[in-house]
Design a protein around this motif. Structure first.
Motif, PDB file in Angstrom:
ATOM      1  N   ASN A   1     -25.912 -22.508 -31.752  1.00 48.68           N
ATOM      2  CA  ASN A   1     -25.381 -21.351 -32.471  1.00 48.68           C
ATOM      3  C   ASN A   1     -25.684 -20.047 -31.729  1.00 48.68           C
ATOM      4  O   ASN A   1     -24.840 -19.157 -31.662  1.00 48.68           O
ATOM      5  CB  ASN A   1     -25.985 -21.277 -33.883  1.00 48.68           C
ATOM      6  N   TYR A   2     -26.881 -19.965 -31.165  1.00 53.71           N
ATOM      7  CA  TYR A   2     -27.227 -18.701 -30.522  1.00 53.71           C
ATOM      8  C   TYR A   2     -26.465 -18.511 -29.203  1.00 53.71           C
ATOM      9  O   TYR A   2     -26.201 -17.382 -28.792  1.00 53.71           O
ATOM     10  CB  TYR A   2     -28.739 -18.568 -30.310  1.00 53.71           C
ATOM     11  N   GLN A   3     -26.091 -19.600 -28.557  1.00 51.40           N
ATOM     12  CA  GLN A   3     -25.228 -19.465 -27.377  1.00 51.40           C
ATOM     13  C   GLN A   3     -23.901 -18.817 -27.784  1.00 51.40           C
ATOM     14  O   GLN A   3     -23.363 -17.969 -27.083  1.00 51.40           O
ATOM     15  CB  GLN A   3     -24.957 -20.831 -26.716  1.00 51.40           C
ATOM     16  N   GLN A   4     -23.385 -19.293 -28.929  1.00 53.17           N
ATOM     17  CA  GLN A   4     -22.133 -18.725 -29.440  1.00 53.17           C
ATOM     18  C   GLN A   4     -22.318 -17.243 -29.785  1.00 53.17           C
ATOM     19  O   GLN A   4     -21.474 -16.403 -29.447  1.00 53.17           O
ATOM     20  CB  GLN A   4     -21.692 -19.518 -30.685  1.00 53.17           C
ATOM     21  N   GLU A   5     -23.428 -16.948 -30.448  1.00 49.43           N
ATOM     22  CA  GLU A   5     -23.718 -15.562 -30.819  1.00 49.43           C
ATOM     23  C   GLU A   5     -23.778 -14.673 -29.571  1.00 49.43           C
ATOM     24  O   GLU A   5     -23.165 -13.600 -29.514  1.00 49.43           O
ATOM     25  CB  GLU A   5     -25.045 -15.494 -31.572  1.00 49.43           C
ATOM     26  N   MET A   6     -24.511 -15.125 -28.558  1.00 48.74           N
ATOM     27  CA  MET A   6     -24.622 -14.322 -27.329  1.00 48.74           C
ATOM     28  C   MET A   6     -23.253 -14.179 -26.654  1.00 48.74           C
ATOM     29  O   MET A   6     -22.916 -13.122 -26.120  1.00 48.74           O
ATOM     30  CB  MET A   6     -25.630 -14.961 -26.373  1.00 48.74           C
ATOM     31  N   ALA A   7     -22.466 -15.244 -26.696  1.00 50.70           N
ATOM     32  CA  ALA A   7     -21.126 -15.178 -26.104  1.00 50.70           C
ATOM     33  C   ALA A   7     -20.297 -14.098 -26.804  1.00 50.70           C
ATOM     34  O   ALA A   7     -19.696 -13.237 -26.147  1.00 50.70           O
ATOM     35  CB  ALA A   7     -20.439 -16.536 -26.200  1.00 50.70           C
ATOM     36  N   LEU A   8     -20.309 -14.129 -28.149  1.00 51.92           N
ATOM     37  CA  LEU A   8     -19.529 -13.141 -28.899  1.00 51.92           C
ATOM     38  C   LEU A   8     -19.989 -11.718 -28.587  1.00 51.92           C
ATOM     39  O   LEU A   8     -19.187 -10.785 -28.566  1.00 51.92           O
ATOM     40  CB  LEU A   8     -19.634 -13.402 -30.406  1.00 51.92           C
ATOM     41  N   ARG A   9     -21.282 -11.559 -28.331  1.00 55.90           N
ATOM     42  CA  ARG A   9     -21.808 -10.225 -28.043  1.00 55.90           C
ATOM     43  C   ARG A   9     -21.391  -9.713 -26.671  1.00 55.90           C
ATOM     44  O   ARG A   9     -21.691  -8.573 -26.313  1.00 55.90           O
ATOM     45  CB  ARG A   9     -23.350 -10.234 -28.154  1.00 55.90           C
TER      46      ARG A   9
END
Lengths: 156, 156, 156, 156
Positions: B117-125
């Motif tokens: 999930n945090y990979q996705q979060e960082m990607a979106l950022r």
């Protein structure tokens, strides 16, 4: 102008430099920036030329080794198989020749507009927009970008 | 459960494991396939743990070096600057701490749903969906994926 | 809290409001802006509620009519067929119930975070990320966004 | 061949049919399918021609009305403003002429490869790939697709 080095006299579906290929949405200037982001220098380019000369008669072997990795993993293997999981010899041969030629083009071609356009064309051929169309085959409909990126660990 | 190792007691905008972060669109099973595509093994995981232990007190230095590369290239430098090209000390500090923590998380965290999930979060950022929002700053609106991929040559 | 109106007691794969569904990458505030872009007002919302009450016992008929349009076009029909072009009765029934429920949810549900999340979930189920997984079927791997957009001319 | 009808003798940045524009990734055959998905028929085409004849001397007024809607919403207005929120008269005039011409092209042009390519070009000019570049301006870096889609409720 020198003739580009190719792995075969005729490579089916290999449209490098032709009007059929996609047009890259990024400009040559943006491509320059991209090289800088990767700290890609003229020295790297020099060594790519050297590598290309050496690899020129090993492309079949190299692609063979990479394909062993692909064949060993079901989720990658299906990218070139028929929907029922059978091999597709014709598709493998055609795409295999292009895979070999990709090695030479990566190492030896000038990195110009034609090169840039062909990167876009190859990219589209891994997506649902153009996958399978070049060879008129039935196979996996797309290769997700995450797997293309991950596979760089094998190519590198 | 062991407390995760962190580079500071409080890291602004670091929402690892919280309900605020995005949810990865890919499953843990698909993540396993991704590891296979990169031929990522338990041995690699072992060495990442070892690297994490060693790098734990060098994260500031590492990020500093990477940021020198970024600062030297206008098109990358602007990703963290104000629209007028001025530096933004607060933004740099906050994102810098998270950048450091990313090294530890990459090396030391369990690769589970929270990690995914945090990979996705960082990607979106890094995209126009969430860039700048975590720190409420005005800066470049997106970092194109091609530059993120290219920059791996520096990180590697 | 009132129970939401549903087209059946049990709708397979209908995960509205559950923890299984995706999380929308856009915020409720961004969703408000989106309504403004479409000049969607409280009056529109009022008439959607009215429409929902009227359509509540016509959802089967409506979906039936839309599916006639789909069935008449090979490139759309294959989105719900097996790879060999055969119909898949189970898939049609399950997705048909959800299609009916979508009418009610569109008209009658509060447009809140759960609603927003489910739009994202439904979107993913039309892409290669989640298509076919909910019902564990083999069918077309994606429905291109351009066709989803175009089909609005039929739904409208 | 008849000369296409245009809203001005010279429309800055209007590259319809030129080699500068993008190349659509979808084929004319796929475009035919898209028309079918929208149940777009020759009759629709006929009425578009009729509408084009009528609208030809109202394009300025129409664009003016649409822009009132845009101006009334901060998140849309900023798409054509300078970063500080000031208006950019030159940008507005140039893009306004193209907006007017888009009405004519939508109604009156043959829906051929040039048309298809220009749809792709216009799409790219709304994304971070090409936004602002045609007119060499500083403005919002992208117009999210969701807002483009939502705004159809205004255009329709």
């Amino acid at each position: 102008m020198e003739r580009p080095r190719t792995v075969a006299d005729k490579i089916p579906g290999y449209d490098y430099g032709s009007a059929n290929v996609a047009k890259s949405p990024i400009t040559l200037q943006e491509f320059e920036q991209l090289k800088h982001s990767a700290t890609f220098t003229e020295e790297d380019e020099h060594w790519l030329r050297v590598a290309g000369d050496i690899l020129a008669d090993q492309t079949e072997e190299l692609v063979g080794k990479w394909r062993e990795v692909i064949a060993a993993q079901k989720h990658l293997a299906r990218c070139s198989q028929k929907p029922d999981g059978e091999k597709d010899a014709r598709y493998s041969e055609r795409s295999g020749l292009r895979f070999q030629q990709w090695i030479l083009d990566t190492c030896l071609r000038p990195y110009d507009q034609d090169w840039l356009n062909y990167q876009q064309e190859m990219a589209l051929r891994h997506t649902s927009v153009k996958k399978n169309k070049t060879d008129n085959v039935r196979s996996a409909p797309t290769i997700h970008l995450r797997h293309v990126i991950a596979f760089n660990a094998v190519l590198g």
